[in-house]
Design an enzyme around this catalytic site. Sequence first.
Site, PDB file in Angstrom:
ATOM      1  N   THR A  48       0.846  -1.197   0.000  1.00 31.89           N
ATOM      2  CA  THR A  48       0.000   0.000   0.000  1.00 31.89           C
ATOM      3  C   THR A  48       0.882   1.248   0.000  1.00 31.89           C
ATOM      4  O   THR A  48       2.055   1.194   0.368  1.00 31.89           O
ATOM      5  CB  THR A  48      -0.852   0.118   1.286  1.00 31.89           C
ATOM      6  OG1 THR A  48       0.045   0.143   2.408  1.00 31.89           O
ATOM      7  CG2 THR A  48      -1.845  -0.998   1.418  1.00 31.89           C
ATOM      8  N   ASP A  49       0.280   2.371  -0.353  1.00 27.74           N
ATOM      9  CA  ASP A  49       0.912   3.640  -0.024  1.00 27.74           C
ATOM     10  C   ASP A  49       0.755   3.814   1.495  1.00 27.74           C
ATOM     11  O   ASP A  49      -0.043   3.118   2.139  1.00 27.74           O
ATOM     12  CB  ASP A  49       0.274   4.792  -0.805  1.00 27.74           C
ATOM     13  CG  ASP A  49       1.179   6.033  -0.801  1.00 27.74           C
ATOM     14  OD1 ASP A  49       2.127   6.073   0.008  1.00 27.74           O
ATOM     15  OD2 ASP A  49       0.930   6.961  -1.583  1.00 27.74           O
ATOM     16  N   TRP A  50       1.495   4.755   2.047  1.00 27.75           N
ATOM     17  CA  TRP A  50       1.595   4.857   3.509  1.00 27.75           C
ATOM     18  C   TRP A  50       0.231   5.187   4.151  1.00 27.75           C
ATOM     19  O   TRP A  50      -0.340   6.236   3.897  1.00 27.75           O
ATOM     20  CB  TRP A  50       2.668   5.880   3.859  1.00 27.75           C
ATOM     21  CG  TRP A  50       4.006   5.225   4.086  1.00 27.75           C
ATOM     22  CD1 TRP A  50       4.841   5.438   5.142  1.00 27.75           C
ATOM     23  CD2 TRP A  50       4.672   4.234   3.273  1.00 27.75           C
ATOM     24  NE1 TRP A  50       5.953   4.633   5.042  1.00 27.75           N
ATOM     25  CE2 TRP A  50       5.883   3.883   3.916  1.00 27.75           C
ATOM     26  CE3 TRP A  50       4.353   3.574   2.072  1.00 27.75           C
ATOM     27  CZ2 TRP A  50       6.761   2.937   3.400  1.00 27.75           C
ATOM     28  CZ3 TRP A  50       5.251   2.634   1.559  1.00 27.75           C
ATOM     29  CH2 TRP A  50       6.425   2.333   2.220  1.00 27.75           C
ATOM     30  N   GLY A  80      -2.516   3.746   3.437  1.00 30.32           N
ATOM     31  CA  GLY A  80      -3.560   3.733   2.401  1.00 30.32           C
ATOM     32  C   GLY A  80      -4.599   2.641   2.623  1.00 30.32           C
ATOM     33  O   GLY A  80      -4.294   1.561   3.127  1.00 30.32           O
TER      34      GLY A  80
END
Length: 764
Positions: free
Chosen positions: A274-276, A278
């Site tokens: 994931t993005d941070w 997310g």
Amino acid sequence: MKKLIFITFFAGILLSCNSNTTPQLGKSSIDKVIAAMTLEEKVHLLVGTGMAGFGNNSDPVVGATQSLVPGAAGTTYPILRLGIPSIVLADGPAGLRIAPKREGSDDTYYCTAFPVATLLASTWNTELVETVGAAMGNEVLEYGVDVLLAPALNIHRNPLCGRNFEYYSEDPLLTGKITAAMVRGVQLNGVGTSTKHFAVNNQETNRQKNDAQVSQRALREIYLKGFEIAVKESQPWTVMTSYNKINGVAASESRELLTGILRDEWGFKGTVMTDWFGGYDAVRQMIAGNDLLMPGRPDQYQMIVEAVQSGKLDVKVIDVNVRRMLELIVQSPRFKGYQYSNKPDLKAHAEVTRRSALEGMIMLENHQNALPFGTDIKKIAAFGVTSYDFIAGGTGSGDVNEAYTVSLGEGLENAGYEINADIQTLYEKYIAAENEKNKPDPNNPFALFMPKIRAAEFLPNAAALAQSTVASDVALITIGRTSGEFEDRKTSDFYLNETEKSLIKNVSEAFHKAGKKAIVILNIGGVIETASWKNDPDAVLLAWQAGQEGGNSVVDILKGAVNPSGKLPMTFPLALEDVPSYPNFPRDYKPANPMETMMGGSAISENRPNIDFTRYEEGIFVGYRYYFTENKEVSYPFGYGLSYTQFEYENASVSGKNGNYIVSCTVRNTGSIAGKEVVQLYVSAPGKSMNKPAKELKAFAKTKLLQPGEAQTIQLKLTPDALASFDEANSQWIVESGDYTGQIGSSSRDIKQTVGFNLVGSTL
Ligand code: BGC
């Protein structure tokens, strides 16, 4: 919770000392390692070790791994009893981002600030980008990092996206080819990349919650295409999902996207993270095939463990995710025990950045060959705040902690030019006073993460200006812009303000009156308005944000040590209203508070257009696809850029059949200076059975350095894949039957030769 982790951790260490039968990663098969893992261990491996100060719990899950490489964005969970180390992930697209200094040590850990991604795309030189990637990847390896959180390749849908500088282009083919080159270069070092943000992350406003509402055709042809090319041509070790939703489903929770398209259709073999912070639902993320949740929060861990225990989530699902994590880890330098030096060759990399910046700078105007400087130019008056405070790159996770940035003033001095000291002193005093005023508020916890407020432009008074025209041979005027994640640019950032316009006008007029020239240098990360002022100065050089050697690179071009060969990877429109996504892009949105900027708006969707949801009404007609189809005038077309020499195109021909063609053409340098040319192949499809753009870039190549009179024959390959469009009704790619035109040009507007071919259509 914390107790449980420590017990698992130490029990792990004890077991690893005592047991000869416990499988070890690398020595035993991955199957055996998975079979030996407890549920808790499996889930730990799928959830990163946290980020101090963020998330629901202010403590990182496993503090020890956080300090492996200070300043890195995250680490994975180690399971020592099974021989599974923690691996380190760090940003970003313009170079490695880690802390430059460490407590209790005088050593420094600076990284090279390479040119921003948009500049690299402007080189249209995949070999060069691979070299940059190789240098960047070497720093990743030598500083003990395993995966670089880059390259970033979202499409430039609108000039105001705050992160466009981290991204490559408005065109998916150019994006995909440059991304693949970057991935190959970085991964040559035996470290990984994370192509991001997958997908349709084209705005920063409410980025964590925004729903991108986009047609299947635009999704496939525009927003996914670059990722598809990169996956197929370079196999990135990891892909990072984006924060946003796509047609109502969070990207990190979409099984259709991550398993259906990315893995099953394209053959992606790596890990998805994931993005941070997310996404919303850790269980759905696991099912979707988003293997790793970063930076990782205790509640995510809990949610997955409970879902397996209650039978809501089949352990077989997480076994697949775990396998992919282990496959990632076994490739990593840390697993292999690589002894990193913490001493990459920063000097050699500074050379790489200087050289690559040169090829991505774009000459937009050069009236009466104002450039390169003749030998008569010795004394230079440099105007504009960024002449003295050069912007190497954007802010946020795309920023790099470099040891220095060569300003334009320093670049001029290094090359032996004399800078007008009065003007320089005026600017330096002004900038120092502004910086003092704009210091980040120590009481705002988010201030450190937000872009630094830069000094606004400044206009020297008439007397100072008059003095400089007498004392100098030429004027340089820099215009600067910076932006970064969390916020989109404002309308006022696209247009020059009155001070900037007056600066260009007044300085140009004063120097013209004295029979001297004025050159504008754009030290920017994204598109700005140019039409209203571009004819005031004698030349305009688009220098982008050119990395830490920026000032030296600009001067190399000004003095003609290198002939510019960059071409625009996007269109410069006449006005913001001309951009096809104008009605459907957030403009000048003010978040209620810094928390909203950092972490997204309230959890309850308020259904605000362009904030909670964004309609991609322009469909596939993004950038030049729209301007050409609608016959809209622009300031600079896609693919445009001047050279100090001229090129002629000869003998275009096409061979092949059934959608597989080789288009060839000879390019000759007919001027008097050596130079490189970017040869661009646009194709116009019959457009009878499907609505097609007037033309689309289908292949490109850059010539070698051609000496005056020298010619090179370029061959460009077309495949059915490249000619196909996505048919939504049947969810398949179709190559249309009929007559096609191949336009070979020096830009999308400057077409030099055409070829034709007819084909019988097919589905792919
Ligand atoms: C950014 C990512 C970045 C991550 C880790 C996020 O805010 O969107 O691009 O890789 O942080 O720093």
